[in-house]
Scaffold this motif. Structure first.
Motif, PDB file in Angstrom:
ATOM      1  N   LYS A 284       0.816  -1.218   0.000  1.00 32.63           N
ATOM      2  CA  LYS A 284       0.000   0.000   0.000  1.00 32.63           C
ATOM      3  C   LYS A 284       0.849   1.268   0.000  1.00 32.63           C
ATOM      4  CE  LYS A 284      -3.862  -1.956   2.587  1.00 32.63           C
ATOM      5  NZ  LYS A 284      -4.617  -1.848   3.850  1.00 32.63           N
ATOM      6  N   THR A 285       2.130   1.150   0.313  1.00 28.35           N
ATOM      7  CA  THR A 285       2.967   2.348   0.406  1.00 28.35           C
ATOM      8  C   THR A 285       3.850   2.569  -0.817  1.00 28.35           C
ATOM      9  OG1 THR A 285       4.688   1.123   1.599  1.00 28.35           O
ATOM     10  CG2 THR A 285       3.018   2.274   2.920  1.00 28.35           C
ATOM     11  N   ILE A 286       3.805   1.685  -1.783  1.00 25.17           N
ATOM     12  CA  ILE A 286       4.635   1.854  -2.987  1.00 25.17           C
ATOM     13  C   ILE A 286       4.189   3.078  -3.771  1.00 25.17           C
ATOM     14  CG2 ILE A 286       5.262   0.839  -5.209  1.00 25.17           C
ATOM     15  CD1 ILE A 286       5.178  -1.906  -3.801  1.00 25.17           C
ATOM     16  N   ALA A 287       2.908   3.173  -4.072  1.00 29.39           N
ATOM     17  CA  ALA A 287       2.398   4.317  -4.850  1.00 29.39           C
ATOM     18  C   ALA A 287       2.600   5.639  -4.102  1.00 29.39           C
ATOM     19  CB  ALA A 287       0.933   4.111  -5.217  1.00 29.39           C
ATOM     20  N   PRO A 288       2.282   5.720  -2.797  1.00 28.05           N
ATOM     21  CA  PRO A 288       2.545   6.983  -2.099  1.00 28.05           C
ATOM     22  C   PRO A 288       4.026   7.381  -2.096  1.00 28.05           C
ATOM     23  CG  PRO A 288       1.015   5.685  -0.820  1.00 28.05           C
ATOM     24  CD  PRO A 288       1.494   4.820  -1.948  1.00 28.05           C
ATOM     25  N   ALA A 289       4.931   6.420  -2.004  1.00 29.89           N
ATOM     26  CA  ALA A 289       6.361   6.747  -2.023  1.00 29.89           C
ATOM     27  C   ALA A 289       6.767   7.327  -3.377  1.00 29.89           C
ATOM     28  CB  ALA A 289       7.186   5.508  -1.702  1.00 29.89           C
ATOM     29  N   ILE A 290       6.235   6.769  -4.448  1.00 31.93           N
ATOM     30  CA  ILE A 290       6.526   7.293  -5.793  1.00 31.93           C
ATOM     31  C   ILE A 290       5.934   8.690  -5.944  1.00 31.93           C
ATOM     32  CG2 ILE A 290       6.059   6.960  -8.258  1.00 31.93           C
ATOM     33  CD1 ILE A 290       6.207   3.900  -7.663  1.00 31.93           C
ATOM     34  N   ILE A 291       4.712   8.870  -5.477  1.00 37.41           N
ATOM     35  CA  ILE A 291       4.068  10.197  -5.544  1.00 37.41           C
ATOM     36  C   ILE A 291       4.861  11.207  -4.723  1.00 37.41           C
ATOM     37  CG2 ILE A 291       1.990  11.490  -4.914  1.00 37.41           C
ATOM     38  CD1 ILE A 291       0.402   8.916  -5.602  1.00 37.41           C
ATOM     39  N   LEU A 292       5.424  10.761  -3.606  1.00 33.39           N
ATOM     40  CA  LEU A 292       6.223  11.640  -2.756  1.00 33.39           C
ATOM     41  C   LEU A 292       7.454  12.156  -3.510  1.00 33.39           C
ATOM     42  CD1 LEU A 292       6.153  12.715   0.149  1.00 33.39           C
ATOM     43  CD2 LEU A 292       7.596  10.792   0.802  1.00 33.39           C
ATOM     44  N   PHE A 293       8.133  11.281  -4.241  1.00 35.39           N
ATOM     45  CA  PHE A 293       9.282  11.704  -5.060  1.00 35.39           C
ATOM     46  C   PHE A 293       8.847  12.729  -6.114  1.00 35.39           C
ATOM     47  CE2 PHE A 293      11.786   7.906  -3.776  1.00 35.39           C
ATOM     48  CZ  PHE A 293      12.991   8.538  -3.537  1.00 35.39           C
ATOM     49  N   ILE A 294       7.748  12.446  -6.790  1.00 40.75           N
ATOM     50  CA  ILE A 294       7.257  13.345  -7.838  1.00 40.75           C
ATOM     51  C   ILE A 294       6.855  14.693  -7.244  1.00 40.75           C
ATOM     52  CG2 ILE A 294       5.416  13.683  -9.544  1.00 40.75           C
ATOM     53  CD1 ILE A 294       5.517  10.576  -9.936  1.00 40.75           C
ATOM     54  N   ALA A 295       6.172  14.667  -6.096  1.00 38.82           N
ATOM     55  CA  ALA A 295       5.760  15.915  -5.454  1.00 38.82           C
ATOM     56  C   ALA A 295       6.970  16.747  -5.045  1.00 38.82           C
ATOM     57  CB  ALA A 295       4.879  15.618  -4.236  1.00 38.82           C
ATOM     58  N   ALA A 296       8.018  16.092  -4.542  1.00 37.24           N
ATOM     59  CA  ALA A 296       9.229  16.817  -4.151  1.00 37.24           C
ATOM     60  C   ALA A 296       9.883  17.466  -5.369  1.00 37.24           C
ATOM     61  CB  ALA A 296      10.211  15.877  -3.455  1.00 37.24           C
ATOM     62  N   LEU A 297       9.960  16.736  -6.474  1.00 31.27           N
ATOM     63  CA  LEU A 297      10.535  17.309  -7.695  1.00 31.27           C
ATOM     64  C   LEU A 297       9.712  18.482  -8.206  1.00 31.27           C
ATOM     65  CD1 LEU A 297      11.665  14.109  -9.631  1.00 31.27           C
ATOM     66  CD2 LEU A 297      13.120  15.889  -8.655  1.00 31.27           C
ATOM     67  N   LEU A 298       8.397  18.342  -8.184  1.00 34.89           N
ATOM     68  CA  LEU A 298       7.540  19.442  -8.633  1.00 34.89           C
ATOM     69  C   LEU A 298       7.639  20.643  -7.690  1.00 34.89           C
ATOM     70  CD1 LEU A 298       4.331  17.543  -9.791  1.00 34.89           C
ATOM     71  CD2 LEU A 298       5.951  18.806 -11.219  1.00 34.89           C
ATOM     72  N   ASP A 299       7.710  20.377  -6.396  1.00 37.14           N
ATOM     73  CA  ASP A 299       7.817  21.454  -5.427  1.00 37.14           C
ATOM     74  C   ASP A 299       9.102  22.251  -5.638  1.00 37.14           C
ATOM     75  OD1 ASP A 299       7.342  23.076  -3.214  1.00 37.14           O
ATOM     76  OD2 ASP A 299       8.133  21.618  -1.796  1.00 37.14           O
ATOM     77  N   ILE A 300      10.201  21.561  -5.831  1.00 33.88           N
ATOM     78  CA  ILE A 300      11.486  22.233  -6.015  1.00 33.88           C
ATOM     79  C   ILE A 300      11.592  22.853  -7.407  1.00 33.88           C
ATOM     80  CG2 ILE A 300      13.987  21.865  -6.164  1.00 33.88           C
ATOM     81  CD1 ILE A 300      13.579  19.661  -4.004  1.00 33.88           C
ATOM     82  N   GLY A 301      11.188  22.101  -8.423  1.00 33.59           N
ATOM     83  CA  GLY A 301      11.358  22.561  -9.801  1.00 33.59           C
ATOM     84  C   GLY A 301      10.394  23.633 -10.255  1.00 33.59           C
ATOM     85  N   SER A 302       9.255  23.729  -9.627  1.00 33.44           N
ATOM     86  CA  SER A 302       8.254  24.697 -10.093  1.00 33.44           C
ATOM     87  C   SER A 302       8.725  26.138  -9.925  1.00 33.44           C
ATOM     88  CB  SER A 302       6.923  24.476  -9.385  1.00 33.44           C
ATOM     89  OG  SER A 302       7.068  24.636  -8.000  1.00 33.44           O
ATOM     90  N   GLY A 303       9.564  26.399  -8.944  1.00 27.79           N
ATOM     91  CA  GLY A 303      10.086  27.753  -8.755  1.00 27.79           C
ATOM     92  C   GLY A 303      10.831  28.256  -9.978  1.00 27.79           C
ATOM     93  N   PHE A 304      11.582  27.382 -10.629  1.00 36.75           N
ATOM     94  CA  PHE A 304      12.324  27.754 -11.829  1.00 36.75           C
ATOM     95  C   PHE A 304      11.369  28.123 -12.971  1.00 36.75           C
ATOM     96  CE2 PHE A 304      15.309  25.112  -9.507  1.00 36.75           C
ATOM     97  CZ  PHE A 304      16.446  25.881  -9.544  1.00 36.75           C
ATOM     98  N   LEU A 305      10.281  27.382 -13.075  1.00 37.11           N
ATOM     99  CA  LEU A 305       9.311  27.657 -14.137  1.00 37.11           C
ATOM    100  C   LEU A 305       8.510  28.923 -13.846  1.00 37.11           C
ATOM    101  CD1 LEU A 305       8.226  23.969 -14.690  1.00 37.11           C
ATOM    102  CD2 LEU A 305       9.705  25.345 -16.157  1.00 37.11           C
ATOM    103  N   ILE A 306       8.229  29.181 -12.585  1.00 39.13           N
ATOM    104  CA  ILE A 306       7.507  30.404 -12.216  1.00 39.13           C
ATOM    105  C   ILE A 306       8.339  31.626 -12.588  1.00 39.13           C
ATOM    106  CG2 ILE A 306       6.587  31.746 -10.288  1.00 39.13           C
ATOM    107  CD1 ILE A 306       6.031  29.005  -8.880  1.00 39.13           C
TER     108      ILE A 306
ATOM    109  N   GLY B 278       4.022  12.518   3.075  1.00 34.87           N
ATOM    110  CA  GLY B 278       5.177  12.300   3.947  1.00 34.87           C
ATOM    111  C   GLY B 278       4.746  11.942   5.356  1.00 34.87           C
ATOM    112  N   LEU B 279       3.784  12.671   5.878  1.00 36.45           N
ATOM    113  CA  LEU B 279       3.278  12.364   7.216  1.00 36.45           C
ATOM    114  C   LEU B 279       2.593  11.007   7.267  1.00 36.45           C
ATOM    115  CD1 LEU B 279       1.950  15.858   8.336  1.00 36.45           C
ATOM    116  CD2 LEU B 279       3.898  14.602   9.275  1.00 36.45           C
ATOM    117  N   TYR B 280       1.863  10.659   6.203  1.00 37.93           N
ATOM    118  CA  TYR B 280       1.212   9.344   6.142  1.00 37.93           C
ATOM    119  C   TYR B 280       2.256   8.222   6.195  1.00 37.93           C
ATOM    120  CZ  TYR B 280      -0.713   5.180   3.950  1.00 37.93           C
ATOM    121  OH  TYR B 280      -1.046   3.884   3.660  1.00 37.93           O
ATOM    122  N   LEU B 281       3.305   8.345   5.394  1.00 35.96           N
ATOM    123  CA  LEU B 281       4.323   7.292   5.372  1.00 35.96           C
ATOM    124  C   LEU B 281       5.068   7.205   6.711  1.00 35.96           C
ATOM    125  CD1 LEU B 281       5.823   7.640   1.783  1.00 35.96           C
ATOM    126  CD2 LEU B 281       4.315   5.849   2.646  1.00 35.96           C
ATOM    127  N   LEU B 282       5.384   8.344   7.288  1.00 38.94           N
ATOM    128  CA  LEU B 282       6.073   8.330   8.581  1.00 38.94           C
ATOM    129  C   LEU B 282       5.179   7.771   9.685  1.00 38.94           C
ATOM    130  CD1 LEU B 282       7.979  11.712   8.385  1.00 38.94           C
ATOM    131  CD2 LEU B 282       8.990   9.417   8.389  1.00 38.94           C
TER     132      LEU B 282
END
Length: 154
Positions: A90-112, A134-138
């Motif tokens: 059950k935690t495989i998909a959330p872990a992958i989404i967590l990586f994607i969310a982190a990349l979007l969070d960091i990378g979106s500033g450059f696009l803005i 992140g809180l769910y997985l922890l």
């Protein structure tokens, strides 16, 4: 699993929770959660006398965050190996989404900064997703590790 590993994972979960809460407090305090506040943070605001962010300034912040957040998510995801198999799946998909969310969070500033204001909303959504998942997985990691400690002591 050896008892000392369980204690280390519990402490990691608690530290990770504190890390996420402190990151959220800093984000809300510095950027805010509204479209306007995030936009003015990156693009500047003449009324508030704030300058637009530069690519180099963003790089100074983004590079350490990429390494630290990537490592934190990697360790969190790998500690999930110590949860029951049913929960692990059950935690495989959330872990992958967590990586994607982190990349979007960091990378979106450059696009803005480049004028892609659509990514202001993406930044806010990615940040909230990062915090919630992140809180769910922890929490999941903490819960099942603590259950293992209780079983070991009984």
């Amino acid at each position: 699993m050896h008892q000392s590993y369980r204690f280390a994972i519990v402490y990691f979960s608690l530290f990770g929770t504190l890390l996420l809460f402190s990151g959220a407090a800093l984000f809300v305090n510095k950027l805010g959660l509204s479209y306007e506040s995030v936009s003015s943070f990156y693009l500047g605001n003449a009324e508030q006398f704030s300058q637009p962010k530069s690519i180099y300034g963003l790089l100074e912040t983004a590079l350490p965050h990429l390494g630290a957040m990537g490592l934190f998510i990697f360790v969190t995801a790998h500690f999930m190996l110590f949860t029951p198999k049913k929960q692990r799946q059950k935690t495989i998909a959330p872990a992958i989404i967590l990586f994607i969310a982190a990349l979007l969070d960091i990378g979106s500033g450059f696009l803005i900064v480049q004028g892609w204001t659509f990514f202001v909303g993406v930044k806010i959504i990615a940040f909230l997703t990062l915090q919630i998942i992140g809180l769910y997985l922890l929490y999941t990691l903490f819960k099942y590790t603590l259950q293992g400690i209780a079983k070991y002591q009984n």
